[in-house]
Design a protein around this motif. Structure first.
Motif, PDB file in Angstrom:
ATOM      1  N   ILE A 160      87.869  28.564 -61.759  1.00  0.00           N
ATOM      2  CA  ILE A 160      87.103  28.032 -63.015  1.00  0.00           C
ATOM      3  C   ILE A 160      87.784  27.855 -64.305  1.00  0.00           C
ATOM      4  CG2 ILE A 160      85.095  28.338 -64.571  1.00  0.00           C
ATOM      5  CD1 ILE A 160      83.305  29.259 -62.021  1.00  0.00           C
ATOM      6  N   SER A 161      88.579  28.863 -64.421  1.00  0.00           N
ATOM      7  CA  SER A 161      89.249  29.099 -65.723  1.00  0.00           C
ATOM      8  C   SER A 161      90.495  27.929 -65.666  1.00  0.00           C
ATOM      9  CB  SER A 161      90.100  30.485 -65.790  1.00  0.00           C
ATOM     10  OG  SER A 161      88.917  31.444 -66.011  1.00  0.00           O
ATOM     11  N   SER A 212      92.505  22.958 -67.953  1.00  0.00           N
ATOM     12  CA  SER A 212      93.221  21.830 -67.634  1.00  0.00           C
ATOM     13  C   SER A 212      92.679  20.591 -68.481  1.00  0.00           C
ATOM     14  CB  SER A 212      93.175  21.455 -66.252  1.00  0.00           C
ATOM     15  OG  SER A 212      91.824  20.947 -65.833  1.00  0.00           O
ATOM     16  N   THR A 213      91.504  20.770 -68.918  1.00  0.00           N
ATOM     17  CA  THR A 213      90.997  19.972 -69.895  1.00  0.00           C
ATOM     18  C   THR A 213      91.557  19.661 -71.429  1.00  0.00           C
ATOM     19  OG1 THR A 213      89.306  21.360 -71.062  1.00  0.00           O
ATOM     20  CG2 THR A 213      88.658  20.231 -68.902  1.00  0.00           C
ATOM     21  N   LEU A 238      90.291  23.823 -76.096  1.00  0.00           N
ATOM     22  CA  LEU A 238      91.520  24.197 -76.389  1.00  0.00           C
ATOM     23  C   LEU A 238      92.029  25.496 -75.930  1.00  0.00           C
ATOM     24  CD1 LEU A 238      91.107  22.618 -80.178  1.00  0.00           C
ATOM     25  CD2 LEU A 238      92.127  21.477 -78.031  1.00  0.00           C
ATOM     26  N   ASP A 239      91.045  26.182 -76.016  1.00  0.00           N
ATOM     27  CA  ASP A 239      91.765  27.799 -76.100  1.00  0.00           C
ATOM     28  C   ASP A 239      90.552  28.573 -75.329  1.00  0.00           C
ATOM     29  OD1 ASP A 239      89.702  27.966 -77.705  1.00  0.00           O
ATOM     30  OD2 ASP A 239      90.899  28.985 -79.411  1.00  0.00           O
ATOM     31  N   PHE A 240      90.551  28.191 -73.941  1.00  0.00           N
ATOM     32  CA  PHE A 240      89.429  28.754 -73.295  1.00  0.00           C
ATOM     33  C   PHE A 240      89.921  30.300 -72.850  1.00  0.00           C
ATOM     34  CE2 PHE A 240      87.836  29.885 -68.706  1.00  0.00           C
ATOM     35  CZ  PHE A 240      86.309  29.990 -69.267  1.00  0.00           C
ATOM     36  N   ASP A 241      89.129  31.193 -72.916  1.00  0.00           N
ATOM     37  CA  ASP A 241      89.112  32.725 -72.667  1.00  0.00           C
ATOM     38  C   ASP A 241      88.268  32.940 -71.841  1.00  0.00           C
ATOM     39  OD1 ASP A 241      89.917  35.049 -72.456  1.00  0.00           O
ATOM     40  OD2 ASP A 241      90.207  35.819 -74.403  1.00  0.00           O
ATOM     41  N   LEU A 246      78.836  25.085 -64.436  1.00  0.00           N
ATOM     42  CA  LEU A 246      78.052  25.326 -65.787  1.00  0.00           C
ATOM     43  C   LEU A 246      77.206  26.779 -65.284  1.00  0.00           C
ATOM     44  CD1 LEU A 246      77.058  22.014 -67.238  1.00  0.00           C
ATOM     45  CD2 LEU A 246      78.402  24.086 -68.412  1.00  0.00           C
ATOM     46  N   ASN A 247      76.643  26.511 -63.861  1.00  0.00           N
ATOM     47  CA  ASN A 247      75.761  27.724 -63.328  1.00  0.00           C
ATOM     48  C   ASN A 247      76.461  28.985 -63.202  1.00  0.00           C
ATOM     49  OD1 ASN A 247      73.605  26.024 -62.898  1.00  0.00           O
ATOM     50  ND2 ASN A 247      74.191  25.163 -60.923  1.00  0.00           N
ATOM     51  N   HIS A 248      77.809  28.700 -62.966  1.00  0.00           N
ATOM     52  CA  HIS A 248      78.512  30.041 -63.003  1.00  0.00           C
ATOM     53  C   HIS A 248      78.705  30.805 -64.389  1.00  0.00           C
ATOM     54  CE1 HIS A 248      80.049  31.015 -59.001  1.00  0.00           C
ATOM     55  NE2 HIS A 248      79.870  29.778 -58.755  1.00  0.00           N
ATOM     56  N   LEU A 249      79.055  29.869 -65.674  1.00  0.00           N
ATOM     57  CA  LEU A 249      79.164  30.183 -66.778  1.00  0.00           C
ATOM     58  C   LEU A 249      77.769  30.797 -67.367  1.00  0.00           C
ATOM     59  CD1 LEU A 249      81.360  27.302 -68.137  1.00  0.00           C
ATOM     60  CD2 LEU A 249      82.256  29.566 -67.655  1.00  0.00           C
TER      61      LEU A 249
END
Length: 660
Positions: free
Chosen positions: A406-407, A412-413, A594-597, A394-397
């Motif tokens: 991180i991606s 993977s979730t 669902l669709d992390f980008d 979260l700190n990176h995001l």
């Protein structure tokens, strides 16, 4: 300033009456300090000390305390034996609550007369005899802090702890066990030991951390403060504590959004300022604020609190600062009003009207920001998430930094099964309309009849304002198996907190019964939401503390901790929006993306630069050179300066993520 349970400063009015109840002597003090003291005979007194005057003492015996309006900083002591009433007003609600609680415990937490030993009685008689023959006046000392033993004894006397043991139950406890279900329904609810302030409901047992205490001290000392921190560091919690530690008169709690305003028991900044959306010219804004009601509100204000400052437009901030100086006829920043600002500029930015984003301007970019802020603080301890891996991600995001690891971890979730006990994951949407459509269609698709739960509003004409500021709806339709979310902290220890997910299992005596993710069932009785109007009035809404939760919008998730959430981040349209959505989750195990980008995660470069400068200011104000200057031998001083410079440089060159 440390908050002392046995010291209170507020306005005091004292009335003495004769035997037939007619008021005779009166004393009124705008400011007086109340202390709890004991004399040589161990008798307890309330000592009232007005400014520059001798103290008055009232013995705490045969008294009645009226505390119905304690949350407004008011209480009354009725000293029956002395035919005297002491009226307290404009007391900081949190400190007043502690003061009254200390009195209760000290009066009920001592030894019973039947428990005193002969030696105690002899010592007391000897002390009384010495006092009678002594020519010296009685001496008084402050009472000692409340002990655990006193608290337990006070709770026993209040009937909150059964006197019997587990093997030998008390007659009262045995009688309670024999009550049937019908009898239990008719038994009135037990009185609370202390009536806690609505501002701190369900939070009385949570202590402030050292960094939070530092901010609180600066606020109570009258400083202009801005404090920030990443999501989950307890900013809103601390803000409620600050509000309860300040005198109600002249303290105005506001927020940039209605939801945030409700969380701190305040009003929206736009409603308080009296200049509408701030779109008019400066001259027109001054005319609007000069209207009698708005002008009176500005002149009465001594302390202005603004939560979610990141969503306040810089131009609007400049306009209300000019309005404050003009209406109050005071050339100091904000017309001399103490400012307490809270928010995270790396979360949701100001809402800009129109299509172009070039008009977006943060508060810190306005010309008056530096003039208004004296002290800056950053909360670093994260309370919402306990998983170090998730906190690091979260700190990176937060600063828009996403690497391959991180991606991979977030993607993977997408395969995680986070549903349990029939509770589906809440879908977090970037647009409010999308969330509403999903909830309505899902409810219609369920079998059975809809049950309407209608809110009770204190003012029917203000229902629209309540809809904007309160999470709970005016009309709530539910069915069996409806997915819902709890919107109130009911019992933190049991997990019944704001944001807890559940499913309606039945309707019992006109109330929904919800089974939550931790498998606990709870009958959702009506709860009260309180918001303040710009003029200081109060609006209330009573409703079952639930909302449909198949879907929720990111903007409406402010202040929530979600324990079962699914999100699609392909439609995020603002810097920081993806971070806000992800930071609502309690852990990586309770989230499904669902669709992390990685392209949808970014931070505003102007905000990143602001925080870099913010860090520099924070270091300059908190780091003190080691040792005094040495005129005769400059080497040690030079060495100290050199070491300090190296330390500063190393800290400033660290990535921003390390301080969050």
């Amino acid at each position: 300033m440390d908050l002392n349970d046995a010291v209170l400063t507020c306005a005091v009015n004292i009335h003495w009456t004769n035997t037939v109840g007619i008021t005779g002597r009166k004393l009124c003090y705008k400011t007086a300090t109340l202390r709890l003291v004991r004399n040589d005979l161990r008798e307890m007194f309330v000592e009232v000390t007005p400014e520059k005057l001798k103290p008055l003492k009232f013995r705490l015996k045969d008294i009645m305390v009226h505390k119905k309006f304690m949350s407004e900083g008011k209480a009354t002591f009725n000293f029956k034996s002395e035919h005297c009433e002491v009226y307290l007003s404009n007391a900081p609600p949190g400190i007043l609550m502690l003061f009254l609680r200390t009195i209760f415990i000290k009066m009920n937490g001592g030894k019973d007369a039947t428990e005193s030993s002969p030696l105690d009685e002899l010592a007391m008689k000897k002390r009384v005899r010495e006092q009678l023959i002594s020519s010296q006046p009685s001496t008084f000392e402050e009472i000692s802090p409340v002990t655990t033993a006193e608290m337990v004894l006070a709770r026993k006397k209040a009937g909150l702890i059964p006197r019997g043991t587990t093997t030998t139950p008390s007659p009262q406890a045995a009688k309670k066990r024999r009550l049937t279900d019908d009898d239990k329904a008719n038994v009135p609810a037990a009185k609370k030991l202390y009536q806690s302030s609505p501002l701190a409901q369900s939070e009385d047992s949570v202590r402030l951390s050292q960094e939070q205490l530092e901010v609180l001290r600066a606020c109570t000392a009258g400083k202009n403060v801005f404090f920030t921190g990443s999501a989950g560091t307890g900013k809103s919690f601390l803000l409620r504590k600050i509000i309860s530690a300040l005198p109600p008169d002249g303290t105005v709690a506001t927020a940039s959004t209605g939801v945030a305003a409700c969380l701190i028991g305040g009003t929206t900044l736009h409603a308080f300022a009296g200049i509408g959306g701030g779109d008019a010219t400066m001259q027109r804004c001054l005319q609007l604020a000069a209207r009698p009601m708005s002008a009176q509100t500005w002149r009465k204000c001594k302390r202005l609190i603004i939560d979610e400052i990141s969503m306040v437009d810089g131009q609007y901030f400049e306009k209300i600062e000019s309005v404050a100086r003009h209406i109050r006829r005071n050339d100091r920043p904000f017309g001399g009003i103490q400012l307490i600002l809270c928010g995270d500029f790396l979360q949701l930015p100001p809402v800009v009207r129109g299509e172009t984003g070039a008009q977006q301007r943060f508060c810190f970019q306005s010309g008056v920001w530096e003039q208004c802020i004296q002290c800056v603080y950053e909360l670093k301890q994260v309370h919402r998430q306990s998983d170090p891996e998730f906190v690091k991600i979260l700190n990176h995001l937060r600063i828009g930094h996403v690497n391959e690891s991180i991606s991979t971890r977030l993607m993977s979730t997408s395969k995680q099964k986070i549903e349990a006990n029939g509770i589906l994951a809440t879908q977090l949407c970037s647009h409010t309309n999308d969330a509403n459509s999903i909830n309505e269609s899902k409810l219609e698709n369920l079998g059975g009849d809809k049950v309407l739960f209608r809110a009770e509003d204190s003012d029917a004409g203000m229902s629209k304002q309540l809809d904007q500021q309160v999470q709970v709806p005016a009309q709530l339709y539910l069915k069996i198996n409806a997915q819902v979310m709890l919107l109130k902290n009911i019992n933190i220890a049991s997990g019944l907190v704001n944001g807890a997910r559940g499913v309606v299992v039945r309707i019992e005596k006109g109330l929904p019964v919800v089974r939550f993710k931790n498998n606990q069932e709870y009958v959702c009785r009506h709860e009260k939401w309180i918001i303040k109007t710009a003029t200081g009035g109060v609006l209330t809404r009573r409703q079952v503390p639930l909302k449909l939760a198949w879907a929720f919008s990111i903007h409406k998730s402010q202040g929530l901790t979600l324990d079962c959430v699914e999100m699609s981040l392909s439609k995020v349209f603002e810097a920081g929006q993806a971070y806000v959505a992800l930071s609502r989750a309690k852990s990586l195990q309770s989230i499904r993306i669902l669709d992390f980008d990685a392209k949808q995660v970014w931070a505003n470069p102007q905000v990143l630069q602001f925080y870099k400068n913010f860090r520099r200011r924070l270091i300059d104000t908190t780091m003190i050179p080691l040792g005094p200057k040495n005129k005769d031998n400059k080497k040690p001083a030079d060495a100290t300066s050199s070491a300090l410079a190296k330390l500063k440089k190393s800290l400033l060159n660290k990535p921003l993520v390390s301080i969050s």
